[in-house]
Design a protein around this motif. Structure first.
Motif, PDB file in Angstrom:
ATOM      1  N   ALA A  58     -24.980 -13.439  15.298  1.00 25.25           N
ATOM      2  CA  ALA A  58     -26.131 -13.788  16.220  1.00 25.25           C
ATOM      3  C   ALA A  58     -26.511 -12.621  16.755  1.00 25.25           C
ATOM      4  CB  ALA A  58     -25.553 -14.806  17.196  1.00 25.25           C
ATOM      5  N   ALA A  59     -25.929 -11.644  17.038  1.00 24.41           N
ATOM      6  CA  ALA A  59     -26.074 -10.326  17.764  1.00 24.41           C
ATOM      7  C   ALA A  59     -26.054  -9.176  16.765  1.00 24.41           C
ATOM      8  CB  ALA A  59     -25.286 -10.001  19.051  1.00 24.41           C
ATOM      9  N   PRO A  60     -26.790  -8.023  16.952  1.00 28.10           N
ATOM     10  CA  PRO A  60     -26.424  -6.860  15.817  1.00 28.10           C
ATOM     11  C   PRO A  60     -24.893  -6.491  15.890  1.00 28.10           C
ATOM     12  CG  PRO A  60     -28.300  -6.736  17.281  1.00 28.10           C
ATOM     13  CD  PRO A  60     -27.640  -7.672  17.742  1.00 28.10           C
ATOM     14  N   TRP A  61     -24.736  -5.886  14.481  1.00 27.20           N
ATOM     15  CA  TRP A  61     -23.423  -5.166  14.327  1.00 27.20           C
ATOM     16  C   TRP A  61     -23.384  -3.869  14.912  1.00 27.20           C
ATOM     17  CZ3 TRP A  61     -19.156  -6.924  12.164  1.00 27.20           C
ATOM     18  CH2 TRP A  61     -18.945  -8.070  11.420  1.00 27.20           C
ATOM     19  N   PRO A  62     -22.445  -3.032  15.390  1.00 23.17           N
ATOM     20  CA  PRO A  62     -22.701  -1.903  15.827  1.00 23.17           C
ATOM     21  C   PRO A  62     -22.807  -0.782  14.765  1.00 23.17           C
ATOM     22  CG  PRO A  62     -20.545  -2.757  16.023  1.00 23.17           C
ATOM     23  CD  PRO A  62     -21.392  -3.618  15.830  1.00 23.17           C
ATOM     24  N   GLU A  63     -23.434   0.229  14.904  1.00 27.40           N
ATOM     25  CA  GLU A  63     -23.283   1.419  13.893  1.00 27.40           C
ATOM     26  C   GLU A  63     -22.111   2.078  13.865  1.00 27.40           C
ATOM     27  OE1 GLU A  63     -25.959   2.590  11.995  1.00 27.40           O
ATOM     28  OE2 GLU A  63     -27.508   1.208  12.685  1.00 27.40           O
ATOM     29  N   ALA A  64     -21.380   2.087  12.832  1.00 27.97           N
ATOM     30  CA  ALA A  64     -20.319   2.487  12.520  1.00 27.97           C
ATOM     31  C   ALA A  64     -20.003   3.105  11.087  1.00 27.97           C
ATOM     32  CB  ALA A  64     -19.238   1.432  12.772  1.00 27.97           C
ATOM     33  N   GLY A  65     -19.179   4.163  11.044  1.00 27.34           N
ATOM     34  CA  GLY A  65     -18.875   4.650   9.540  1.00 27.34           C
ATOM     35  C   GLY A  65     -18.012   3.837   8.714  1.00 27.34           C
ATOM     36  N   ILE A  66     -17.119   2.969   9.094  1.00 24.75           N
ATOM     37  CA  ILE A  66     -16.384   2.313   8.403  1.00 24.75           C
ATOM     38  C   ILE A  66     -16.403   0.713   8.634  1.00 24.75           C
ATOM     39  CG2 ILE A  66     -13.805   1.640   7.734  1.00 24.75           C
ATOM     40  CD1 ILE A  66     -14.608   4.414   6.951  1.00 24.75           C
ATOM     41  N   PHE A  67     -16.406  -0.137   7.567  1.00 19.82           N
ATOM     42  CA  PHE A  67     -16.422  -1.475   7.744  1.00 19.82           C
ATOM     43  C   PHE A  67     -15.058  -1.823   7.182  1.00 19.82           C
ATOM     44  CE2 PHE A  67     -16.870  -5.798   5.414  1.00 19.82           C
ATOM     45  CZ  PHE A  67     -16.954  -6.368   6.551  1.00 19.82           C
ATOM     46  N   ALA A  68     -14.196  -2.692   7.622  1.00 20.52           N
ATOM     47  CA  ALA A  68     -13.153  -3.226   7.193  1.00 20.52           C
ATOM     48  C   ALA A  68     -12.907  -4.927   7.501  1.00 20.52           C
ATOM     49  CB  ALA A  68     -11.888  -2.674   7.997  1.00 20.52           C
ATOM     50  N   MET A  69     -12.099  -5.360   6.362  1.00 20.27           N
ATOM     51  CA  MET A  69     -11.640  -6.939   6.552  1.00 20.27           C
ATOM     52  C   MET A  69     -10.244  -6.850   6.328  1.00 20.27           C
ATOM     53  SD  MET A  69     -14.537  -9.069   4.301  1.00 20.27           S
ATOM     54  CE  MET A  69     -13.932 -10.519   5.090  1.00 20.27           C
ATOM     55  N   ARG A  70      -9.478  -7.588   7.393  1.00 21.49           N
ATOM     56  CA  ARG A  70      -8.167  -7.815   7.245  1.00 21.49           C
ATOM     57  C   ARG A  70      -7.998  -9.112   7.273  1.00 21.49           C
ATOM     58  NH1 ARG A  70      -5.922  -6.571  12.693  1.00 21.49           N
ATOM     59  NH2 ARG A  70      -6.071  -8.771  13.175  1.00 21.49           N
ATOM     60  N   PHE A  71      -7.122  -9.611   5.793  1.00 18.31           N
ATOM     61  CA  PHE A  71      -6.803 -10.938   5.797  1.00 18.31           C
ATOM     62  C   PHE A  71      -5.280 -11.073   6.232  1.00 18.31           C
ATOM     63  CE2 PHE A  71      -9.838  -9.223   2.569  1.00 18.31           C
ATOM     64  CZ  PHE A  71     -10.738 -10.291   2.690  1.00 18.31           C
ATOM     65  N   GLU A  72      -5.217 -12.138   7.067  1.00 20.17           N
ATOM     66  CA  GLU A  72      -4.095 -12.658   7.420  1.00 20.17           C
ATOM     67  C   GLU A  72      -3.711 -14.117   6.977  1.00 20.17           C
ATOM     68  OE1 GLU A  72      -5.131 -12.910  11.715  1.00 20.17           O
ATOM     69  OE2 GLU A  72      -5.458 -10.643  11.709  1.00 20.17           O
ATOM     70  N   GLY A  73      -2.400 -14.117   6.274  1.00 23.53           N
ATOM     71  CA  GLY A  73      -1.761 -15.314   6.051  1.00 23.53           C
ATOM     72  C   GLY A  73      -0.567 -14.913   4.753  1.00 23.53           C
ATOM     73  N   PRO A  74      -0.398 -15.716   3.940  1.00 21.23           N
ATOM     74  CA  PRO A  74       0.514 -15.533   2.776  1.00 21.23           C
ATOM     75  C   PRO A  74       0.321 -14.254   2.140  1.00 21.23           C
ATOM     76  CG  PRO A  74      -0.215 -17.901   2.780  1.00 21.23           C
ATOM     77  CD  PRO A  74      -1.186 -17.024   3.781  1.00 21.23           C
ATOM     78  N   ARG A  75      -0.852 -13.871   1.846  1.00 22.91           N
ATOM     79  CA  ARG A  75      -1.057 -12.806   0.992  1.00 22.91           C
ATOM     80  C   ARG A  75      -1.915 -11.673   1.810  1.00 22.91           C
ATOM     81  NH1 ARG A  75      -2.214 -14.715  -4.958  1.00 22.91           N
ATOM     82  NH2 ARG A  75      -2.712 -12.670  -5.170  1.00 22.91           N
ATOM     83  N   PRO A  76      -1.408 -10.947   2.919  1.00 24.59           N
ATOM     84  CA  PRO A  76      -2.198 -10.039   3.823  1.00 24.59           C
ATOM     85  C   PRO A  76      -2.611  -8.936   3.088  1.00 24.59           C
ATOM     86  CG  PRO A  76       0.095  -9.931   4.526  1.00 24.59           C
ATOM     87  CD  PRO A  76       0.033 -11.106   3.520  1.00 24.59           C
ATOM     88  N   ASN A  77      -3.769  -8.488   3.493  1.00 23.89           N
ATOM     89  CA  ASN A  77      -4.105  -7.120   3.034  1.00 23.89           C
ATOM     90  C   ASN A  77      -5.416  -6.711   3.911  1.00 23.89           C
ATOM     91  OD1 ASN A  77      -4.620  -5.061   1.166  1.00 23.89           O
ATOM     92  ND2 ASN A  77      -5.921  -6.512  -0.094  1.00 23.89           N
ATOM     93  N   THR A  78      -5.612  -5.293   3.944  1.00 23.52           N
ATOM     94  CA  THR A  78      -6.486  -4.853   4.438  1.00 23.52           C
ATOM     95  C   THR A  78      -7.455  -3.864   3.737  1.00 23.52           C
ATOM     96  OG1 THR A  78      -5.451  -4.823   6.750  1.00 23.52           O
ATOM     97  CG2 THR A  78      -7.476  -3.363   6.503  1.00 23.52           C
ATOM     98  N   ILE A  79      -8.864  -4.252   3.701  1.00 27.05           N
ATOM     99  CA  ILE A  79      -9.871  -3.311   2.857  1.00 27.05           C
ATOM    100  C   ILE A  79     -10.710  -2.623   3.698  1.00 27.05           C
ATOM    101  CG2 ILE A  79      -9.202  -4.495   0.417  1.00 27.05           C
ATOM    102  CD1 ILE A  79     -12.001  -6.175   1.230  1.00 27.05           C
ATOM    103  N   SER A  80     -11.308  -1.429   3.184  1.00 26.00           N
ATOM    104  CA  SER A  80     -12.268  -0.960   4.096  1.00 26.00           C
ATOM    105  C   SER A  80     -13.284  -0.047   3.164  1.00 26.00           C
ATOM    106  CB  SER A  80     -11.751  -0.106   4.982  1.00 26.00           C
ATOM    107  OG  SER A  80     -10.883   1.109   4.426  1.00 26.00           O
ATOM    108  N   THR A  81     -14.376   0.062   3.686  1.00 23.60           N
ATOM    109  CA  THR A  81     -15.355   0.987   2.877  1.00 23.60           C
ATOM    110  C   THR A  81     -16.466   1.731   3.825  1.00 23.60           C
ATOM    111  OG1 THR A  81     -17.011   0.899   1.279  1.00 23.60           O
ATOM    112  CG2 THR A  81     -17.078  -0.947   2.839  1.00 23.60           C
ATOM    113  N   ALA A  82     -16.862   2.749   3.347  1.00 26.63           N
ATOM    114  CA  ALA A  82     -18.247   3.402   4.023  1.00 26.63           C
ATOM    115  C   ALA A  82     -19.369   3.361   3.577  1.00 26.63           C
ATOM    116  CB  ALA A  82     -17.595   4.839   4.129  1.00 26.63           C
ATOM    117  N   ARG A  83     -19.292   2.456   2.454  1.00 26.97           N
ATOM    118  CA  ARG A  83     -20.340   1.914   1.769  1.00 26.97           C
ATOM    119  C   ARG A  83     -21.301   0.880   2.191  1.00 26.97           C
ATOM    120  NH1 ARG A  83     -18.523   2.316  -4.159  1.00 26.97           N
ATOM    121  NH2 ARG A  83     -19.137   0.510  -4.021  1.00 26.97           N
ATOM    122  N   HIS A  84     -21.256   0.352   3.570  1.00 27.18           N
ATOM    123  CA  HIS A  84     -21.723  -0.799   4.117  1.00 27.18           C
ATOM    124  C   HIS A  84     -23.273  -0.589   4.610  1.00 27.18           C
ATOM    125  CE1 HIS A  84     -19.758   1.167   7.438  1.00 27.18           C
ATOM    126  NE2 HIS A  84     -20.825   0.476   8.252  1.00 27.18           N
TER     127      HIS A  84
END
Length: 145
Positions: A58-84
């Motif tokens: 609903a509101a703008p994302w902040p400008e940032a050098g890295i975008f990440a997604m953290r998955f929580e549950g039985p198969r947790p993982n964190t992925i990140s990129t600077a190519r967003h």
């Protein structure tokens, strides 16, 4: 009885749709989710071939050098990129790549995702995502005419 039905129907119509839904749109495989804090859309374009995830707030994302997604549950993982990239209004953050296995696994096999850029972290409920992710995977492996 009619009044109760009308009120229940109003809640169903007025409330945000929070279900995951796989589909096919203009030759693109799609996976959509509209949650309390974000709208998520994954696409796969077999002509490139390329996956894209777009997360709209609903509101703008902040400008940032890295975008990440953290998955929580039985198969947790964190992925990140600077190519967003951000849309012109800043409300949609998108990432495209030729491989999305970690993203699809995270969505299918976990209970929650946390999408983060700068100081902003947005929870994404993965309830009901697994069968729709499986349908999305089937779409991307289906032979094209």
């Amino acid at each position: 009885m009619g009044r109760i039905f009308a009120i229940a129907t109003l809640f169903l119509i007025a409330g945000p749709a929070q279900a995951w839904q796989a589909g096919l749109e203009d030759g693109l495989c799609t996976l959509d989710h509209s949650g309390a804090e974000a709208e998520v859309r994954l696409t796969y374009d077999p002509s490139l071939p390329e996956y894209t995830i777009a997360i709209r707030l609903a509101a703008p994302w902040p400008e940032a050098g890295i975008f990440a997604m953290r998955f929580e549950g039985p198969r947790p993982n964190t992925i990140s990129t600077a190519r967003h990239v951000l849309s012109s209004d800043g409300r949609t953050l998108s990432v495209s790549d030729r491989g999305f296995g970690n993203v699809l696994d995270g969505l299918e096999f976990n209970a929650m995702a946390l999408a983060a850029s700068g100081e902003r972290a947005v929870p994404i409920d993965l309830e009901g995502a697994a069968p729709e992710v499986a349908a999305f995977r089937a779409c991307i492996t289906a032979p094209t005419a």
